[in-house]
Design a protein around this motif. Structure first.
Motif, PDB file in Angstrom:
ATOM      1  N   ILE A 131       0.602  -1.124   0.415  1.00 52.91           N
ATOM      2  CA  ILE A 131       0.283  -0.521  -0.131  1.00 52.91           C
ATOM      3  C   ILE A 131       0.914   0.993   0.361  1.00 52.91           C
ATOM      4  O   ILE A 131       1.645   1.560   0.541  1.00 52.91           O
ATOM      5  CB  ILE A 131      -1.112   0.402   1.425  1.00 52.91           C
ATOM      6  CG1 ILE A 131      -1.279  -0.823   0.942  1.00 52.91           C
ATOM      7  CG2 ILE A 131      -2.074   1.108   1.241  1.00 52.91           C
ATOM      8  CD1 ILE A 131      -2.861  -1.618   2.857  1.00 52.91           C
ATOM      9  N   MET A 132       0.528   2.415  -1.301  1.00 53.62           N
ATOM     10  CA  MET A 132       1.261   3.450  -1.385  1.00 53.62           C
ATOM     11  C   MET A 132       0.266   4.133  -0.173  1.00 53.62           C
ATOM     12  O   MET A 132      -0.816   5.162  -1.091  1.00 53.62           O
ATOM     13  CB  MET A 132       2.144   4.004  -2.454  1.00 53.62           C
ATOM     14  CG  MET A 132       2.334   2.569  -3.042  1.00 53.62           C
ATOM     15  SD  MET A 132       4.352   2.399  -2.846  1.00 53.62           S
ATOM     16  CE  MET A 132       4.759   0.966  -4.064  1.00 53.62           C
ATOM     17  N   LEU A 133       0.464   5.307   0.295  1.00 50.48           N
ATOM     18  CA  LEU A 133       0.129   6.041   0.768  1.00 50.48           C
ATOM     19  C   LEU A 133       0.071   7.294   0.861  1.00 50.48           C
ATOM     20  O   LEU A 133       1.421   8.073   1.265  1.00 50.48           O
ATOM     21  CB  LEU A 133      -0.261   6.069   2.788  1.00 50.48           C
ATOM     22  CG  LEU A 133      -1.114   6.954   4.181  1.00 50.48           C
ATOM     23  CD1 LEU A 133      -2.483   6.161   3.387  1.00 50.48           C
ATOM     24  CD2 LEU A 133      -0.694   6.025   4.783  1.00 50.48           C
ATOM     25  N   THR A 134      -0.464   8.563   0.130  1.00 52.37           N
ATOM     26  CA  THR A 134      -0.281   9.445   0.272  1.00 52.37           C
ATOM     27  C   THR A 134       0.990   9.710  -0.774  1.00 52.37           C
ATOM     28  O   THR A 134       2.012  10.453  -0.507  1.00 52.37           O
ATOM     29  CB  THR A 134       0.363  10.624   1.277  1.00 52.37           C
ATOM     30  OG1 THR A 134       0.906  10.347   2.072  1.00 52.37           O
ATOM     31  CG2 THR A 134      -1.439  10.364   1.916  1.00 52.37           C
ATOM     32  N   PRO A 135       1.113   8.888  -2.078  1.00 58.81           N
ATOM     33  CA  PRO A 135       2.252   9.112  -2.621  1.00 58.81           C
ATOM     34  C   PRO A 135       3.114  10.048  -3.298  1.00 58.81           C
ATOM     35  O   PRO A 135       2.118  10.716  -3.889  1.00 58.81           O
ATOM     36  CB  PRO A 135       2.384   7.686  -3.475  1.00 58.81           C
ATOM     37  CG  PRO A 135       1.043   7.667  -3.583  1.00 58.81           C
ATOM     38  CD  PRO A 135       0.550   8.020  -2.551  1.00 58.81           C
TER      39      PRO A 135
END
Length: 244
Positions: A131-135
């Protein structure tokens, strides 16, 4: 059908449900994008992470650099998940960062600079969820990137499902997606936000401009636009107040 969130808490709650739905559908490369310039990624992370405490030490959280990871270890003392950094410039150490017992991976605010390391880490991770959070993988402010680096970034981004996305286009419109829903364009008309179109894919900048210019409605069986309170500006004001 998801609605435009009224608060940051609403947006994060929506994003968590979208991620869980995507994971349940077998999607293993996911990103959550809340594209407000004033928003601090640690604020989002602190509210997002509790939704995944069930993974305990099997969750590994990555920050872009060692400094951010060290601050998180200092501030997040009562946690069971592991905290690490992407390790820019230390390619030889990447393999040691991924262990067989790791089950799910959360990357907090990675940027386009870290894409080569991200791609290698994802190869090591295999089919386990990421999961990429606020990339900020498509950061247009990064200059001097050669053709090979741009192609690497484009290839890597194409493997990621944007399961939650919210971005103000201007003061009167927004682009929104909440998995498994389609991409939606919302526009303020007569003091109310209306969903003017649904799209199966994220629109390009030119396509979005054309949609907003025409103010066209969704080409669906229900031709009546969904009329909602003008909540998007409230969310923007909320985030500005939170970040001040």
């Amino acid at each position: 059908m998801a609605e435009l969130p009224k608060t940051l808490e609403d947006a994060i709650a929506q994003s968590c449900e979208a991620v869980k739905s995507a994971l349940a559908d077998g999607i293993t490369r996911i990103q959550v994008e809340l594209l407000f310039p004033e928003l601090k990624f640690m604020t989002v992370a602190e509210q997002f992470l509790p939704q995944f405490t069930e993974y305990e030490s099997r969750l590994k959280v990555f920050f872009a650099d060692a400094g951010a990871a060290a601050l998180a270890r200092r501030d997040w003392t009562d946690t069971q998940f592991q905290i690490s950094d992407i390790g820019t410039g230390r390619a030889a150490s990447l393999e040691a960062k991924i262990q067989p017992e790791d089950e799910i991976f959360l990357f907090i605010a990675p940027t386009s600079v870290e894409v080569p390391q991200l791609e290698k880490l994802c190869e090591l991770i295999g089919d386990r969820p990421v999961i990429m959070l606020t990339p900020r993988l498509e950061d247009s402010s990064v200059v001097g990137i050669g053709y090979t680096a741009r192609e690497t970034r484009r290839r890597f981004i194409s493997t990621i499902e944007s399961c939650y996305y919210i971005r103000p286009v201007d003061d009167e419109s927004a682009l929104f997606r909440c998995y498994p829903g389609q991409w939606e364009v919302w526009q303020e008309i007569e003091d109310e936000y209306q969903k003017i179109v649904e799209l199966p894919k994220k629109p390009s900048g030119d396509e979005l401009d054309a949609i907003l210019l025409k103010g066209q409605t969704a080409n669906t069986a229900d031709a009546t636009p969904a009329r909602k309170p003008s909540v998007f500006k409230s969310l923007q004001r909320f985030i500005k107040a939170l970040s001040s």
